[in-house]
Design a protein around this motif. Sequence first.
Motif, PDB file in Angstrom:
ATOM      1  N   ALA A 156       0.900  -1.159   0.000  1.00 15.99           N
ATOM      2  CA  ALA A 156       0.000   0.000   0.000  1.00 15.99           C
ATOM      3  C   ALA A 156       0.929   1.197   0.000  1.00 15.99           C
ATOM      4  CB  ALA A 156      -0.847   0.005   1.259  1.00 15.99           C
ATOM      5  N   SER A 157       0.485   2.299  -0.592  1.00 18.78           N
ATOM      6  CA  SER A 157       1.453   3.386  -0.684  1.00 18.78           C
ATOM      7  C   SER A 157       0.810   4.751  -0.827  1.00 18.78           C
ATOM      8  CB  SER A 157       2.385   3.126  -1.871  1.00 18.78           C
ATOM      9  OG  SER A 157       3.397   4.105  -1.916  1.00 18.78           O
ATOM     10  N   THR A 158       1.489   5.733  -0.254  1.00 15.03           N
ATOM     11  CA  THR A 158       1.134   7.124  -0.553  1.00 15.03           C
ATOM     12  C   THR A 158       1.897   7.578  -1.807  1.00 15.03           C
ATOM     13  OG1 THR A 158       2.840   7.872   0.991  1.00 15.03           O
ATOM     14  CG2 THR A 158       0.600   7.741   1.843  1.00 15.03           C
ATOM     15  N   ASN A 160       5.496   6.779  -2.926  1.00 17.76           N
ATOM     16  CA  ASN A 160       6.914   6.488  -3.130  1.00 17.76           C
ATOM     17  C   ASN A 160       7.257   5.009  -3.008  1.00 17.76           C
ATOM     18  OD1 ASN A 160       8.001   8.987  -3.839  1.00 17.76           O
ATOM     19  ND2 ASN A 160       7.991   9.681  -1.706  1.00 17.76           N
ATOM     20  N   THR A 161       6.642   4.327  -2.068  1.00 17.78           N
ATOM     21  CA  THR A 161       6.904   2.886  -1.955  1.00 17.78           C
ATOM     22  C   THR A 161       6.485   2.198  -3.244  1.00 17.78           C
ATOM     23  OG1 THR A 161       6.423   3.015   0.407  1.00 17.78           O
ATOM     24  CG2 THR A 161       6.481   0.829  -0.540  1.00 17.78           C
ATOM     25  N   SER A 162       5.339   2.606  -3.769  1.00 21.13           N
ATOM     26  CA  SER A 162       4.849   1.962  -4.988  1.00 21.13           C
ATOM     27  C   SER A 162       5.770   2.266  -6.172  1.00 21.13           C
ATOM     28  CB  SER A 162       3.415   2.372  -5.289  1.00 21.13           C
ATOM     29  OG  SER A 162       3.273   3.764  -5.280  1.00 21.13           O
ATOM     30  N   ASP A 207      -8.495   5.750   2.270  1.00 16.01           N
ATOM     31  CA  ASP A 207      -7.212   6.447   2.348  1.00 16.01           C
ATOM     32  C   ASP A 207      -6.071   5.442   2.540  1.00 16.01           C
ATOM     33  OD1 ASP A 207      -7.454   5.679   4.967  1.00 16.01           O
ATOM     34  OD2 ASP A 207      -7.703   7.710   5.771  1.00 16.01           O
ATOM     35  N   PHE A 208      -4.873   5.940   2.821  1.00 18.90           N
ATOM     36  CA  PHE A 208      -3.719   5.046   2.961  1.00 18.90           C
ATOM     37  C   PHE A 208      -3.947   4.028   4.075  1.00 18.90           C
ATOM     38  CE2 PHE A 208       0.077   3.789   5.226  1.00 18.90           C
ATOM     39  CZ  PHE A 208       0.830   3.216   4.207  1.00 18.90           C
ATOM     40  N   ASP A 209      -4.510   4.482   5.191  1.00 21.06           N
ATOM     41  CA  ASP A 209      -4.707   3.557   6.318  1.00 21.06           C
ATOM     42  C   ASP A 209      -5.618   2.390   5.917  1.00 21.06           C
ATOM     43  OD1 ASP A 209      -3.091   4.968   8.230  1.00 21.06           O
ATOM     44  OD2 ASP A 209      -4.664   6.471   8.356  1.00 21.06           O
ATOM     45  N   PRO A 260      11.104  13.145   8.860  1.00 23.16           N
ATOM     46  CA  PRO A 260       9.641  13.158   8.841  1.00 23.16           C
ATOM     47  C   PRO A 260       9.095  11.811   9.295  1.00 23.16           C
ATOM     48  CG  PRO A 260      10.543  13.525   6.616  1.00 23.16           C
ATOM     49  CD  PRO A 260      11.681  13.205   7.504  1.00 23.16           C
ATOM     50  N   GLY A 261       7.932  11.809   9.918  1.00 23.43           N
ATOM     51  CA  GLY A 261       7.330  10.554  10.374  1.00 23.43           C
ATOM     52  C   GLY A 261       5.994  10.300   9.707  1.00 23.43           C
ATOM     53  N   GLY A 262       5.876   9.145   9.035  1.00 21.45           N
ATOM     54  CA  GLY A 262       4.609   8.738   8.422  1.00 21.45           C
ATOM     55  C   GLY A 262       4.221   7.370   8.962  1.00 21.45           C
ATOM     56  N   GLU A 343       0.617  11.308   4.999  1.00 22.75           N
ATOM     57  CA  GLU A 343      -0.797  11.447   5.378  1.00 22.75           C
ATOM     58  C   GLU A 343      -1.282  10.099   5.925  1.00 22.75           C
ATOM     59  OE1 GLU A 343      -3.971  14.112   3.149  1.00 22.75           O
ATOM     60  OE2 GLU A 343      -3.946  12.095   2.341  1.00 22.75           O
ATOM     61  N   ILE A 344      -0.849   9.794   7.136  1.00 21.42           N
ATOM     62  CA  ILE A 344      -1.049   8.463   7.722  1.00 21.42           C
ATOM     63  C   ILE A 344      -1.449   8.626   9.189  1.00 21.42           C
ATOM     64  CG2 ILE A 344       0.160   6.322   8.384  1.00 21.42           C
ATOM     65  CD1 ILE A 344       2.021   6.830   5.937  1.00 21.42           C
ATOM     66  N   ASN A 345      -2.524   7.990   9.595  1.00 21.66           N
ATOM     67  CA  ASN A 345      -2.963   8.087  10.990  1.00 21.66           C
ATOM     68  C   ASN A 345      -2.652   6.838  11.812  1.00 21.66           C
ATOM     69  OD1 ASN A 345      -3.913  10.626  11.459  1.00 21.66           O
ATOM     70  ND2 ASN A 345      -6.070  10.167  11.074  1.00 21.66           N
ATOM     71  N   PRO A 388       7.064  17.948  -0.332  1.00 21.12           N
ATOM     72  CA  PRO A 388       6.578  18.540   0.920  1.00 21.12           C
ATOM     73  C   PRO A 388       6.912  17.722   2.173  1.00 21.12           C
ATOM     74  CG  PRO A 388       4.924  18.814  -0.786  1.00 21.12           C
ATOM     75  CD  PRO A 388       6.009  17.976  -1.383  1.00 21.12           C
ATOM     76  N   ALA A 389       6.633  16.411   2.171  1.00 20.31           N
ATOM     77  CA  ALA A 389       6.855  15.615   3.397  1.00 20.31           C
ATOM     78  C   ALA A 389       8.288  15.757   3.892  1.00 20.31           C
ATOM     79  CB  ALA A 389       6.546  14.147   3.134  1.00 20.31           C
ATOM     80  N   SER A 390       9.239  15.802   2.976  1.00 22.19           N
ATOM     81  CA  SER A 390      10.646  15.887   3.349  1.00 22.19           C
ATOM     82  C   SER A 390      10.935  17.155   4.133  1.00 22.19           C
ATOM     83  CB  SER A 390      11.530  15.896   2.100  1.00 22.19           C
ATOM     84  OG  SER A 390      11.197  14.852   1.237  1.00 22.19           O
TER      85      SER A 390
HETATM   86  N1  F0G Z   1       8.852  11.105   3.252  1.00 23.84           N
HETATM   87  C1  F0G Z   1       8.449  10.600   2.088  1.00 23.84           C
HETATM   88  C2  F0G Z   1       8.819  11.306   0.853  1.00 23.84           C
HETATM   89  C3  F0G Z   1       7.692   9.403   2.063  1.00 23.84           C
HETATM   90  O1  F0G Z   1       7.303   8.905   0.908  1.00 23.84           O
HETATM   91  C4  F0G Z   1       7.347   8.781   3.282  1.00 23.84           C
HETATM   92  C5  F0G Z   1       6.550   7.568   3.312  1.00 23.84           C
HETATM   93  C6  F0G Z   1       7.811   9.357   4.463  1.00 23.84           C
HETATM   94  C7  F0G Z   1       8.562  10.515   4.425  1.00 23.84           C
HETATM   95  C8  F0G Z   1       7.522   8.751   5.783  1.00 23.84           C
HETATM   96  O2  F0G Z   1       8.410   7.739   6.041  1.00 23.84           O
HETATM   97  O3  F0G Z   1       6.826   5.943   6.622  1.00 23.84           O
HETATM   98  O4  F0G Z   1       9.246   5.746   7.116  1.00 23.84           O
HETATM   99  O5  F0G Z   1       7.818   7.322   8.391  1.00 23.84           O
HETATM  100  N2  F0G Z   1       5.941   7.114   2.325  1.00 23.84           N
HETATM  101  C9  F0G Z   1       5.249   5.825   2.302  1.00 23.84           C
HETATM  102  C10 F0G Z   1       4.853   5.470   0.898  1.00 23.84           C
HETATM  103  C11 F0G Z   1       4.198   5.682   3.301  1.00 23.84           C
HETATM  104  O6  F0G Z   1       3.885   4.729   0.713  1.00 23.84           O
HETATM  105  O7  F0G Z   1       5.518   5.893  -0.040  1.00 23.84           O
HETATM  106  P1  F0G Z   1       8.059   6.623   7.128  1.00 23.84           P
END
Ligand code: F0G
Length: 474
Positions: A156-158, A160-162, A207-209, A260-262, A343-345, A388-390
């Motif tokens: 499952a992915s937001t 990047n994993t995919s 959603d992702f969850d 960052p934490g997801g 965007e993960i709860n 953005p997440a970075s």
């Molecule tokens: N930054 C980026 C760019 C990400 O793609 C993710 C996670 C995170 C931070 C968070 O990292 O999960 O190790 O805390 N992306 C996942 C995805 C969930 O599906 O690509 P994490």
Amino acid sequence: MLQERVQFLIFRDAAYQQCIHPDCGAQFGIEQVVTGCNICGSLLDVKYDWNQAGTPTDWSYYQNKWGRRYAPLNFSGIWRFHELLPFATPEHVVTVGEGQTLLQQADFVSKYVGMDTGNLFLQYEGMNPSGSFKDNGMSAAFTHAHSVGAQRAACASTGNTSASLAMYCAVSQLMKAVIFIGSGKIAYGKLSQALEYGALTVQIAGDFDDAMKRVQEVCRELGIYLVNSINPFRLEGQKTIMFRVLEQLGWEVPDWIVVPGGNLGNSSSFGKAFIELKQLGLIDRVPRLAIINAAGADTLYELYENRGVRWNGGHIDRNVLQSYYDELDTSNKKASTIASAIEINRPVNFDKCLRALDFCDGVVRKATDQQILDAKAKVGIGGIGCEPASAASVAGAKMLREQGIIASSDRVVCILTGHQLKDPTATVAYHTTDQDKFNEVLGVRGVSRANFANRAVAVSNSLDEIIKAIKLYG
Ligand code: F0G
């Protein structure tokens, strides 16, 4: 090369999987595909008998491999540290040259964060082949999948994993990728990769969850290999991000790692890396860890900072967790942030992340979309941008600096997890959208001003007008 092959094979016997719960501790062979403990349901670690593995405990051993980078296993930023993740046999290693990343002393950002010049570093994981840090973990999990004969791998992915899984499948032609995405935000840069690399893309209404829950069920039902970071082999690869940070600092330990934490895979793997390096005597002190949630997806922040949940030797207070998740359900609260990657709860690595926070004397903060986008603009001005997440890491470092938790003289490394081109929509909207339409265009709330917008200048197609504009703005 022959000598390295022999070492690799011996190392593998020293690896096993173990449940992280102190009252269980069940062990599994590395050839088993279990992803979670099938006795108590906790997460698993990949563990090693370091003595049996004969892992070298002198950094110069790893450093010297760079001179022999004509060998693909030395070139890879993951596999040149294979003695520190000795589970793989060389014939199964799948590498596309991942981990050629850059630690940049970022003086243009250090001013913004409030650090002394020379003390802020950005670790650009967006330089990986698929454009994010995921390739570190994917090379490791994919290698394990290959070694157990998997034909299909899923996540499952937001986004990047995919993208990373799709890339490894396409490049190696060893497996078929099945990816689950939610119906909400997925940045186009990431989706375009999965589609172009030929992954079977399943978009579920949720959603992702929701997607994360479903993919686990589907993998169990159909015997598909799961490559999300709940898979402990993923985290083995992600440990190497820390090895490379240390390598680029001349093996000196920084004061802070900010990430960052997801789903909390990265932070968990960093914690494991430092636990093991300390055990091996390769480091004598440990950096502090700061994990930055987005304010719209702040489970870790809420549970760690406000409700006091701790690792507690592995005896985590599940009642507090449960009541928090019940509250989310009752209020139907969904994660929502411009930083769609995080965007993960319901982070799957929550327990391991608490262990990392415990070992690294960690803190957790949350950054608003406004803070994230402004920090991203500041990083971008330096010329190697991020998604953005970075930028949550930089926004978080600034916050911790303002709170006096990080000192201006500390040495701080912020992890930039994904490439700037992953999410051009957010960037272009930030720089071009009128303030009053901003939240509508970005699909977010609460961004009141693009503080560092670099607006395009509209002029008529006239030489005079163009020259006038350049003189006025240039
Ligand atoms: N930054 C980026 C760019 C990400 O793609 C993710 C996670 C995170 C931070 C968070 O990292 O999960 O190790 O805390 N992306 C996942 C995805 C969930 O599906 O690509 P994490």
